[in-house]
Design a protein around this motif. Sequence first.
Motif, mmCIF file in Angstrom:
data_model
loop_
_atom_site.group_PDB
_atom_site.id
_atom_site.type_symbol
_atom_site.label_atom_id
_atom_site.label_comp_id
_atom_site.label_asym_id
_atom_site.label_seq_id
_atom_site.Cartn_x
_atom_site.Cartn_y
_atom_site.Cartn_z
ATOM 1 N N ARG A 17 -7.714 20.884 -81.028
ATOM 2 C CA ARG A 17 -9.168 20.985 -81.217
ATOM 3 C C ARG A 17 -9.571 20.868 -82.684
ATOM 4 O O ARG A 17 -10.486 20.146 -83.043
ATOM 5 N N TYR A 18 -8.876 21.601 -83.562
ATOM 6 C CA TYR A 18 -9.269 21.664 -84.966
ATOM 7 C C TYR A 18 -8.574 20.645 -85.853
ATOM 8 O O TYR A 18 -9.056 20.350 -86.940
ATOM 9 N N MET A 19 -7.414 20.146 -85.441
ATOM 10 C CA MET A 19 -6.634 19.203 -86.247
ATOM 11 C C MET A 19 -6.471 19.708 -87.685
ATOM 12 O O MET A 19 -6.829 19.024 -88.651
ATOM 13 N N PRO A 20 -5.916 20.912 -87.868
ATOM 14 C CA PRO A 20 -5.807 21.494 -89.208
ATOM 15 C C PRO A 20 -4.746 20.784 -90.054
ATOM 16 O O PRO A 20 -3.868 20.108 -89.527
ATOM 17 N N LYS A 21 -4.847 20.980 -91.363
ATOM 18 C CA LYS A 21 -3.800 20.498 -92.269
ATOM 19 C C LYS A 21 -2.609 21.449 -92.227
ATOM 20 O O LYS A 21 -1.474 21.040 -92.414
ATOM 21 N N LYS A 22 -2.913 22.742 -92.009
ATOM 22 C CA LYS A 22 -1.856 23.748 -91.992
ATOM 23 C C LYS A 22 -2.116 24.756 -90.879
ATOM 24 O O LYS A 22 -3.248 25.164 -90.658
ATOM 25 N N VAL A 23 -1.036 25.138 -90.199
ATOM 26 C CA VAL A 23 -1.079 26.160 -89.160
ATOM 27 C C VAL A 23 -0.151 27.290 -89.595
ATOM 28 O O VAL A 23 1.004 27.045 -89.943
ATOM 29 N N ILE A 24 -0.673 28.512 -89.607
ATOM 30 C CA ILE A 24 0.145 29.675 -89.978
ATOM 31 C C ILE A 24 0.225 30.617 -88.789
ATOM 32 O O ILE A 24 -0.803 30.989 -88.211
ATOM 33 N N PHE A 25 1.440 31.000 -88.428
ATOM 34 C CA PHE A 25 1.669 32.007 -87.404
ATOM 35 C C PHE A 25 1.958 33.327 -88.105
ATOM 36 O O PHE A 25 2.949 33.448 -88.823
ATOM 37 N N ASP A 26 1.083 34.304 -87.889
ATOM 38 C CA ASP A 26 1.185 35.621 -88.520
ATOM 39 C C ASP A 26 1.856 36.582 -87.542
ATOM 40 O O ASP A 26 1.334 36.861 -86.467
ATOM 41 N N PHE A 27 3.014 37.112 -87.928
ATOM 42 C CA PHE A 27 3.810 37.981 -87.068
ATOM 43 C C PHE A 27 3.643 39.460 -87.404
ATOM 44 O O PHE A 27 4.435 40.287 -86.977
ATOM 45 N N ASN A 28 2.617 39.815 -88.142
ATOM 46 C CA ASN A 28 2.424 41.185 -88.591
ATOM 47 C C ASN A 28 2.406 42.201 -87.452
ATOM 48 O O ASN A 28 2.902 43.306 -87.600
ATOM 49 N N ILE A 63 11.587 31.620 -80.296
ATOM 50 C CA ILE A 63 12.152 30.507 -81.056
ATOM 51 C C ILE A 63 11.643 29.185 -80.484
ATOM 52 O O ILE A 63 11.179 28.313 -81.206
ATOM 53 N N GLY A 64 11.707 29.068 -79.170
ATOM 54 C CA GLY A 64 11.207 27.861 -78.509
ATOM 55 C C GLY A 64 9.725 27.660 -78.733
ATOM 56 O O GLY A 64 9.265 26.534 -78.937
ATOM 57 N N LEU A 65 8.978 28.754 -78.709
ATOM 58 C CA LEU A 65 7.539 28.686 -78.952
ATOM 59 C C LEU A 65 7.245 28.086 -80.321
ATOM 60 O O LEU A 65 6.450 27.146 -80.450
ATOM 61 N N ILE A 66 7.890 28.598 -81.345
ATOM 62 C CA ILE A 66 7.617 28.146 -82.710
ATOM 63 C C ILE A 66 8.117 26.715 -82.930
ATOM 64 O O ILE A 66 7.411 25.892 -83.524
ATOM 65 N N ILE A 67 9.294 26.386 -82.434
ATOM 66 C CA ILE A 67 9.801 25.015 -82.584
ATOM 67 C C ILE A 67 8.876 24.025 -81.880
ATOM 68 O O ILE A 67 8.557 22.955 -82.415
ATOM 69 N N GLY A 68 8.418 24.376 -80.697
ATOM 70 C CA GLY A 68 7.504 23.494 -79.964
ATOM 71 C C GLY A 68 6.185 23.287 -80.687
ATOM 72 O O GLY A 68 5.675 22.168 -80.760
ATOM 73 N N ARG A 69 5.622 24.360 -81.254
ATOM 74 C CA ARG A 69 4.355 24.238 -81.984
ATOM 75 C C ARG A 69 4.573 23.474 -83.279
ATOM 76 O O ARG A 69 3.706 22.726 -83.721
ATOM 77 N N TYR A 70 5.741 23.646 -83.909
ATOM 78 C CA TYR A 70 6.087 22.890 -85.118
ATOM 79 C C TYR A 70 6.081 21.388 -84.815
ATOM 80 O O TYR A 70 5.471 20.591 -85.531
ATOM 81 N N LYS A 71 6.741 20.993 -83.723
ATOM 82 C CA LYS A 71 6.805 19.572 -83.358
ATOM 83 C C LYS A 71 5.430 19.027 -83.003
ATOM 84 O O LYS A 71 5.073 17.918 -83.395
ATOM 85 N N PHE A 72 4.662 19.809 -82.242
ATOM 86 C CA PHE A 72 3.322 19.370 -81.832
ATOM 87 C C PHE A 72 2.408 19.209 -83.049
ATOM 88 O O PHE A 72 1.729 18.194 -83.195
ATOM 89 N N ALA A 73 2.408 20.206 -83.925
ATOM 90 C CA ALA A 73 1.554 20.150 -85.117
ATOM 91 C C ALA A 73 1.981 19.004 -86.034
ATOM 92 O O ALA A 73 1.132 18.287 -86.575
ATOM 93 N N LYS A 74 3.281 18.819 -86.193
ATOM 94 C CA LYS A 74 3.786 17.745 -87.049
ATOM 95 C C LYS A 74 3.366 16.377 -86.512
ATOM 96 O O LYS A 74 2.984 15.493 -87.278
ATOM 97 N N MET A 75 3.401 16.230 -85.195
ATOM 98 C CA MET A 75 2.987 14.980 -84.565
ATOM 99 C C MET A 75 1.510 14.676 -84.867
ATOM 100 O O MET A 75 1.120 13.518 -85.003
ATOM 101 N N LEU A 76 0.708 15.736 -85.031
ATOM 102 C CA LEU A 76 -0.718 15.568 -85.324
ATOM 103 C C LEU A 76 -1.021 15.590 -86.823
ATOM 104 O O LEU A 76 -2.180 15.576 -87.227
ATOM 105 N N GLY A 77 0.021 15.651 -87.650
ATOM 106 C CA GLY A 77 -0.157 15.601 -89.095
ATOM 107 C C GLY A 77 -0.346 16.945 -89.772
ATOM 108 O O GLY A 77 -0.779 16.989 -90.920
ATOM 109 N N SER A 78 -0.027 18.029 -89.087
ATOM 110 C CA SER A 78 -0.187 19.375 -89.654
ATOM 111 C C SER A 78 1.150 19.939 -90.109
ATOM 112 O O SER A 78 2.202 19.558 -89.595
ATOM 113 N N LYS A 79 1.082 20.876 -91.040
ATOM 114 C CA LYS A 79 2.259 21.633 -91.464
ATOM 115 C C LYS A 79 2.193 23.003 -90.804
ATOM 116 O O LYS A 79 1.113 23.513 -90.524
#
Length: 113
Positions: free
Chosen positions: A38-49, A59-75
Motif C-alpha cells: 500500500r505505502y511502497m516505503p523506502k524503508k521498513v522497520i520491524f520493532d521487537f520491543n 525467522i520465516g516471517l522476517i525473511i519473507g517480508r525482507y524478500k517481498f520488500a526488496k522486490m518492491l524496492g524497500s530496505k
Amino acid sequence: MESKFYEEDKLLIFRITDEIDDFSVQKIRRRADYEIERYMPKKVIFDFNCVTFMDSAGIGLIIGRYKFAKMLGSKVELANLTSNIKKIFEMSGILRLIPITNLENEKYINKIG
C-alpha cells in the motif's frame, strides 16, 4: 501489531506486540504485506520491543517480508531486539542480511499506533 507510515521519510514501522509463533505469524504476514504494498516505503522497520517470545516461525516471517520488500524496492531493518530474539536472529544468519537500527528518535517512538 501496530504500524505507522511516515510519508516525509517514506518509512513504515511495524511494532510487533504479540508473541511470534505459528498462530500469530499468519495475521502479521497478511497485514505487513498489505501495508508494504500500500505505502511502497523506502524503508521498513520491524520493532521487537514488545515481543516476549519468538520461535522459528518468526525467522520465516522476517525473511519473507525482507524478500517481498526488496522486490518492491524497500530496505528492511530490525529494531529493539531483546537478547533472546537477537540470539535467534544471529543463529539463523538473518543479521547478515538485515541490519539492526536504532529507533531513539522521539518522532518515531511516541507516534506509532
